[in-house]
Design an enzyme around this catalytic site. Structure first.
Site, mmCIF file in Angstrom:
data_model
loop_
_atom_site.group_PDB
_atom_site.id
_atom_site.type_symbol
_atom_site.label_atom_id
_atom_site.label_comp_id
_atom_site.label_asym_id
_atom_site.label_seq_id
_atom_site.Cartn_x
_atom_site.Cartn_y
_atom_site.Cartn_z
ATOM 1 N N SER A 183 0.852 -1.193 0.000
ATOM 2 C CA SER A 183 0.000 0.000 0.000
ATOM 3 C C SER A 183 0.895 1.252 0.000
ATOM 4 O O SER A 183 1.700 1.415 -0.908
ATOM 5 C CB SER A 183 -0.943 -0.048 1.200
ATOM 6 O OG SER A 183 -2.005 0.831 1.021
ATOM 7 N N ASP A 400 -8.815 -6.359 -4.493
ATOM 8 C CA ASP A 400 -8.457 -5.179 -3.698
ATOM 9 C C ASP A 400 -9.568 -4.138 -3.795
ATOM 10 O O ASP A 400 -9.898 -3.681 -4.894
ATOM 11 C CB ASP A 400 -7.129 -4.602 -4.211
ATOM 12 C CG ASP A 400 -6.528 -3.582 -3.243
ATOM 13 O OD1 ASP A 400 -7.284 -2.784 -2.659
ATOM 14 O OD2 ASP A 400 -5.292 -3.581 -3.087
ATOM 15 N N HIS A 440 -6.901 -6.102 -0.099
ATOM 16 C CA HIS A 440 -5.811 -5.133 -0.030
ATOM 17 C C HIS A 440 -4.667 -5.652 0.852
ATOM 18 O O HIS A 440 -4.814 -5.715 2.076
ATOM 19 C CB HIS A 440 -6.335 -3.801 0.501
ATOM 20 C CG HIS A 440 -5.348 -2.687 0.418
ATOM 21 N ND1 HIS A 440 -4.755 -2.314 -0.762
ATOM 22 C CD2 HIS A 440 -4.818 -1.882 1.368
ATOM 23 C CE1 HIS A 440 -3.925 -1.319 -0.528
ATOM 24 N NE2 HIS A 440 -3.934 -1.042 0.759
#
Ligand SMILES: *[C@@H]1O[C@H](CO)[C@@H](O)[C@H](O)[C@H]1NC(C)=O
Ligand SMILES: *[C@@H]1O[C@H](CO)[C@@H](O)[C@H](O)[C@H]1NC(C)=O
Ligand SMILES: *[C@@H]1O[C@H](CO)[C@@H](O)[C@H](O)[C@H]1NC(C)=O
Ligand SMILES: *[C@@H]1O[C@H](CO)[C@@H](O)[C@H](O)[C@H]1NC(C)=O
Ligand SMILES: *[C@@H]1O[C@H](CO)[C@@H](O)[C@H](O)[C@H]1NC(C)=O
Ligand SMILES: *[C@@H]1O[C@H](CO)[C@@H](O)[C@H](O)[C@H]1NC(C)=O
Ligand SMILES: *[C@@H]1O[C@H](CO)[C@@H](O)[C@H](O)[C@H]1NC(C)=O
Ligand SMILES: *[C@@H]1O[C@H](CO)[C@@H](O)[C@H](O)[C@H]1NC(C)=O
Ligand SMILES: *[C@@H]1O[C@H](CO)[C@@H](O)[C@H](O)[C@H]1NC(C)=O
Ligand SMILES: *[C@@H]1O[C@H](CO)[C@@H](O)[C@H](O)[C@H]1NC(C)=O
Ligand SMILES: *[C@@H]1O[C@H](CO)[C@@H](O)[C@H](O)[C@H]1NC(C)=O
Ligand SMILES: *[C@@H]1O[C@H](CO)[C@@H](O)[C@H](O)[C@H]1NC(C)=O
Length: 546
Positions: A183, A400, A440
């Protein structure tokens, strides 16, 4: 001793050197410039507990914990921790990244890193804030220096000084340096590759939030697509569940196998109109969609194209609904300050009263021209990293619901467009793996295998005892199942990953055994079903193409 076989004889030499130096502030202070100071340096034995902000760690191999404070400008500072195994050092260095706008040292990743035998390091990125506040950036208002720390300066400075302290402690040169992050951590990894190609020999970068100036504004755009909550076009989280079921019904079989795993969420020609209320049940809005709600789905799942056909950002893939509902299209009434407002308000306009209704193409243009903190990792020319022999392993989950999978595909393709004409074969140094069903950075929908031991992932598994630290891939400590071992094998032995295997443990609890494993492939290759039990690795080969 839990050290890896690859640690070999380095560990013994390191242990001797460590004993020779010791773990006190006095040992490290001589290596600092006047703008840095040691907050503490002390040994943690295996029976001592390190109390961290997100959890406590005990039963770790004995280590020297050093905490450093660095003044990065007249008005800013960042902090970092480096953990140095006293007996089990594998001769290598490993830095971990961060998440969202969070300012917090990634102790939850450093603990597994230490178990492998790494000297491991992580920074708070120049401000303190918790994971619960990952979407908040009030700290960035009127503070360009702290933005720069978050953008790149804190990590680079941490990596450099952390190396110096590591080599001082062991009185030995670090053999190899690695990075792992997801991320914002993925963005930080790409930024390092682009800006400081000598920092790492190998970089693991996941679900990269690399295109800060577009992605952060897009966060706001998709949130307001579904506002206000009392509008006829608002899609509730109950309806998102209905949508998720219909996506699975229409899209699961597109890859030839109804196994609950959508292999390519962009390949499905999904038709949301099957969910239209048909006149018999227009009042029951929890099971069917109004035309206005269908339009919202098209907006959220369509690429963001602004005035004059300006492409701004790719969309989520079908299959991401569960996390999209949870993270973006929430039912909290957020009209005053919708999710995603932090970046344009606190970084770009630097105006606490900026109203989200003003979001338009000019916002993107201003963001691009300022790129506050120089955070965007948008350089596609990776020749400096390639030329110094660096290796990059990039991955992204196909379910995601926070950062669209397509943004990673976009990055990879643009590096191809930049380097292939120059005669560089990306497979020689940069491989990109899509993980069908993964959300994610970690976890998955419909029990898809997702675990490859990257940053944040151990936190998604359940340990047998609260004192155990899960590290690597329990039961499979090899370069095929563990992406960190894969990048090490690539860097140190030249063994490039031709495929990886993702694992799903029963109830995400390794002690309960493996439920399913599946091959994941370097883009543009795609795992193809070749028959047999779809829960086993042998039933897929990297013979298909996206
Ligand atoms: C965890 O470790 C601490 C400190 O060593 C100990 O007091 C505690 O009993 C342990 N807990 C479990 C569940 O083993
Ligand atoms: C960690 O330990 C501290 C101090 O013993 C305690 O207050 C805290 O609740 C513990 N945190 C977790 C997540 O167990
Ligand atoms: C680091 O320095 C800053 C600025 O001087 C200070 O605000 C902060 O509390 C220090 N951190 C620690 C852990 O000492
Ligand atoms: C700290 O000081 C050194 C020299 O004293 C300087 O080279 C370096 O840029 C400074 N670092 C930061 C982050 O300001
Ligand atoms: C950040 O948090 C650490 C401990 O969690 C604390 O020691 C430090 O002073 C804080 N830094 C700032 C600048 O507030
Ligand atoms: C560090 O290593 C050098 C060369 O190997 C050696 O001469 C020196 O004595 C070592 N220093 C310490 C403190 O062990
Ligand atoms: C911003 O980052 C790029 C690399 O992404 C680098 O080339 C450039 O020098 C940086 N500029 C500043 C002002 O830090
Ligand atoms: C929605 O709520 C706002 C206040 O929260 C109110 O002003 C508006 O009239 C409401 N709209 C509808 C369609 O109910
Ligand atoms: C209401 O709409 C949904 C979705 O189109 C449909 O599946 C369901 O059968 C409808 N219910 C009734 C009672 O018509
Ligand atoms: C769109 O294109 C037209 C014609 O080139 C130009 O006049 C206009 O300023 C553009 N709009 C924006 C928002 O850039
Ligand atoms: C490199 O290859 C050797 C020989 O096969 C093996 O023992 C070692 O573990 C490999 N190193 C890495 C980092 O994979
Ligand atoms: C795969 O595993 C799941 C969960 O254990 C099970 O429901 C399913 O039947 C298995 N599929 C096959 C083909 O064995």
């Amino acid at each position: 001793m839990k050290s890896l076989a690859i640690a070999g004889s380095m560990a013994a030499g390191a242990a001797a050197a460590a004993a020779a130096t010791g773990c006190t502030p006095e040992v490290f202070t001589p290596y600092l410039s006047s703008n840095a100071s040691i907050v503490y340096a002390r040994v943690f034995t295996a029976d001592q507990t390190f109390v961290g902000p997100m959890g406590n760690y005990t039963n770790l191999p004995e280590y020297c914990a050093v905490y450093v404070n660095v003044s990065s400008s007249a008005t800013s500072s960042y902090e970092f921790a480096v953990w140095l195994p006293t007996q089990t050092w594998n001769g290598r260095y490993l830095a971990y990244g961060n998440g969202g706008f969070t300012g917090q040292i990634a102790f939850a990743d450093m603990a597994p890193g230490l178990e492998y035998g790494f000297a491991t390091v992580s920074t708070n990125t120049g401000h303190n804030s918790t994971v619960q506040e990952a979407g908040d950036a009030g700290w960035a208002l009127n503070d360009p220096e702290t933005r720069t720390d978050w953008g790149w300066r804190a990590l680079h400075g941490t990596v450099a000084l952390g190396k110096t302290l590591t080599e001082a402690y062991y009185n030995e040169t670090i053999a190899y340096s690695y990075y792992s992050g997801c991320s914002t951590g993925g963005r930080q990894g790409l930024k390092e590759v682009q800006m400081f190609p000598d920092d790492f020999d190998g970089v693991l970068a996941g679900a990269c939030a690399w295109w800060t100036t577009h992605q952060q504004n897009w966060d706001l755009k998709v949130a307001v697509d579904n506002l206000p909550n009392n509008a006829s076009h608002h899609v509730t989280s109950e309806l998102m569940d209905v949508l998720a079921d219909e996506v699975l019904r229409q899209c699961d079989g597109a890859d030839g196998l109804r196994d609950g795993i959508i292999m390519n969420g962009y390949a499905c020609q999904f038709r949301p109109e099957t969910l239209l209320c048909d006149g018999s049940n227009t009042t029951n809005t929890s099971t069917c969609f109004t035309p206005a709600q269908i339009d919202t789905i098209y907006k959220v799942y369509g690429a963001w194209v602004e005035t004059n056909q300006t492409f701004v950002f790719p969309s989520f893939a079908w299959g991401s609904e569960a996390q999209v509902a949870e993270m973006i299209l929430t039912d909290d009434d957020e009209q005053g300050s919708p999710s995603g407002i932090a970046y344009p308000r606190d970084f770009v306009y630097n105006d606490a009263d900026w109203a989200w209704q003003n979001l338009d193409l000019a916002t993107i243009q201003l963001s691009d021209s300022l790129d506050p903190g120089n955070a965007t990792a948008g350089d596609f020319d990776l020749r400096p990293f390639y030329n110094r022999g660096g290796k990059l392993l990039h991955y992204h989950g196909f379910a995601d619901g926070e950062i669209p999978t397509g943004s990673s595909i976009y990055y990879y393709r643009h590096v191809q467009e930049t380097l292939v004409p120059l005669g560089i074969d990306l497979d020689d140094f940069y491989r990109f793996f899509l993980i069908p069903g993964m959300e994610h950075c970690l976890d998955s929908v419909h029990d898809a295998p997702w675990y490859i031991a990257t940053a944040n992932q151990p936190g998604g598994l359940v340990a047998e005892s609260s004192n155990d630290t899960i590290w690597g891939v329990p039961g499979y400590r090899d370069a095929k199942h563990d992406a960190l071992l894969a990048i090490m094998a690539w860097v140190e032995n030249g063994t490039a990953p031709e495929e990886l295997v993702a694992t799903k443990y029963v109830d995400d609890t390794p002690s309960l055994g493996v439920q399913a494993q599946r091959v994941i492939c370097p883009y543009p290759k795609q795992a193809e079903y070749v028959g047999g039990d779809w829960n086993t690795t042998e039933s897929f080969t990297c013979s298909g193409y996206y």
